[in-house]
Design a protein around this motif. Sequence first.
Motif, mmCIF file in Angstrom:
data_model
loop_
_atom_site.group_PDB
_atom_site.id
_atom_site.type_symbol
_atom_site.label_atom_id
_atom_site.label_comp_id
_atom_site.label_asym_id
_atom_site.label_seq_id
_atom_site.Cartn_x
_atom_site.Cartn_y
_atom_site.Cartn_z
ATOM 1 N N TYR A 186 0.844 -1.212 0.000
ATOM 2 C CA TYR A 186 0.000 0.000 0.000
ATOM 3 C C TYR A 186 0.868 1.246 0.000
ATOM 4 C CZ TYR A 186 -0.216 3.019 4.159
ATOM 5 O OH TYR A 186 0.042 3.986 5.095
ATOM 6 N N SER A 187 1.972 1.200 0.761
ATOM 7 C CA SER A 187 2.844 2.379 0.828
ATOM 8 C C SER A 187 3.480 2.665 -0.531
ATOM 9 C CB SER A 187 3.928 2.190 1.898
ATOM 10 O OG SER A 187 4.925 1.270 1.489
ATOM 11 N N HIS A 227 0.774 4.227 -2.907
ATOM 12 C CA HIS A 227 0.564 5.648 -2.605
ATOM 13 C C HIS A 227 1.791 6.486 -2.951
ATOM 14 C CE1 HIS A 227 -3.183 5.366 0.241
ATOM 15 N NE2 HIS A 227 -3.430 4.998 -1.003
ATOM 16 N N ASP A 228 2.990 5.927 -2.754
ATOM 17 C CA ASP A 228 4.215 6.638 -3.140
ATOM 18 C C ASP A 228 4.227 6.974 -4.631
ATOM 19 O OD1 ASP A 228 5.474 6.942 -0.748
ATOM 20 O OD2 ASP A 228 6.883 5.281 -0.999
ATOM 21 N N LEU A 263 1.760 7.676 -6.605
ATOM 22 C CA LEU A 263 0.681 8.562 -7.056
ATOM 23 C C LEU A 263 1.216 9.914 -7.548
ATOM 24 C CD1 LEU A 263 -1.890 7.886 -4.194
ATOM 25 C CD2 LEU A 263 -2.230 7.318 -6.617
ATOM 26 N N HIS A 285 -1.939 3.174 -10.294
ATOM 27 C CA HIS A 285 -2.797 4.296 -10.680
ATOM 28 C C HIS A 285 -2.816 4.502 -12.194
ATOM 29 C CE1 HIS A 285 1.029 6.589 -10.611
ATOM 30 N NE2 HIS A 285 0.448 7.333 -11.518
ATOM 31 N N GLU A 293 -6.208 7.195 -11.088
ATOM 32 C CA GLU A 293 -5.716 7.749 -9.824
ATOM 33 C C GLU A 293 -6.680 7.487 -8.678
ATOM 34 O OE1 GLU A 293 -4.116 12.001 -7.971
ATOM 35 O OE2 GLU A 293 -4.710 11.879 -10.080
ATOM 36 N N ILE A 317 -5.669 5.336 -5.268
ATOM 37 C CA ILE A 317 -5.813 5.766 -3.870
ATOM 38 C C ILE A 317 -6.594 4.721 -3.082
ATOM 39 C CG2 ILE A 317 -6.882 7.479 -2.345
ATOM 40 C CD1 ILE A 317 -6.354 9.543 -4.651
ATOM 41 N N GLY A 354 -4.696 1.414 -2.366
ATOM 42 C CA GLY A 354 -3.805 1.537 -1.218
ATOM 43 C C GLY A 354 -4.573 1.478 0.086
ATOM 44 N N ASP A 355 -5.689 2.217 0.156
ATOM 45 C CA ASP A 355 -6.542 2.183 1.354
ATOM 46 C C ASP A 355 -7.028 0.763 1.629
ATOM 47 O OD1 ASP A 355 -6.264 4.926 1.420
ATOM 48 O OD2 ASP A 355 -8.261 5.344 0.602
#
Length: 301
Positions: free
Chosen positions: A84-85, A88-89, A91, A107, A112, A116, A119-120
């Motif tokens: 997940y990190s 998000h990195d 994005l 993404h 996009e 997001i 990752g959540d």
Amino acid sequence: MSSEMMDYKTIRDEKVVEIEKILTAYLPKEEGFQKIIMEAMAYSLMAGGKRLRPMLMKETYEMFGGEGDLIEPFMAAQEMIHTYSLVHDDLPAMDDDDLRRGRKTTHVVYGEDMGILAGDALLNFAFETAAKAFDMYPEKSLEIGKAIQILGKKAGIYGMLGGQVVDVKETGHQVEKDVLDFIYAYKTGALLESCMMIGATLAGAKPEEIAIVEQIAAKVGLAFQIQDDILDVTSTAEVLGKPIHSDEKNEKTTYVTLFGVEEATRIEEEVSHEAIGLLRSLPGENAYLEWLLNSLIHRKK
């Protein structure tokens, strides 16, 4: 190359295959109106990689005498958090990367918005996954509860996320050594600490042994990052698989900019030696784990 090193590399490759099977088994089924998010989760999680975090977790678990599949939901959960990190990195608001491990980032493939949400979803599902251990081994509830506490803290504001916050906040600024050490300890070291501490905790290690394991992982994380700084200056783009001198171009503070290559190398060797010394001070033995930590610290790319 020694036959021992070749054997350990073969063992590592076999362990990666086993970890991939565990990750696949714990992924949610791709069904329902929200099916696209399960697809994006699988795309992100199964994008390859060295699987170092779940591997470190299992090797530490076994070093302290852990047996059976209790560790497996935590191995999957830890890799979901790591993934997940990365999602998000990548994005646009963060690093804005289109490629990771040779293929399009999440993404780019799913948009996009779904990047997001993927990752959540991975972060939330990691805790659902870890909690499955309660049903598997209700008699181990105390150890499982402690392991979930570690998983949450080391991933959050007092761990990886906290390190990322400071890293983003200080992008483009020169920072002092204490700030750089904070970023390295939290952004990189925290998840390594989580892996090894959870492995020890679930195996029934004593509190003082878990504290030593945390120190080992912290030192390995710092040595890993210093080596990263050194490679950015001394390696080649062909070997690294990414541009070199990127830290200099981005005016980024590193151990090399603070101390120079020679002194950074000395510090890295000192920290590495301390980590392996602490590992050898623990009861139990795992020669492969020692090799794995050394290969992580002294890697060439």
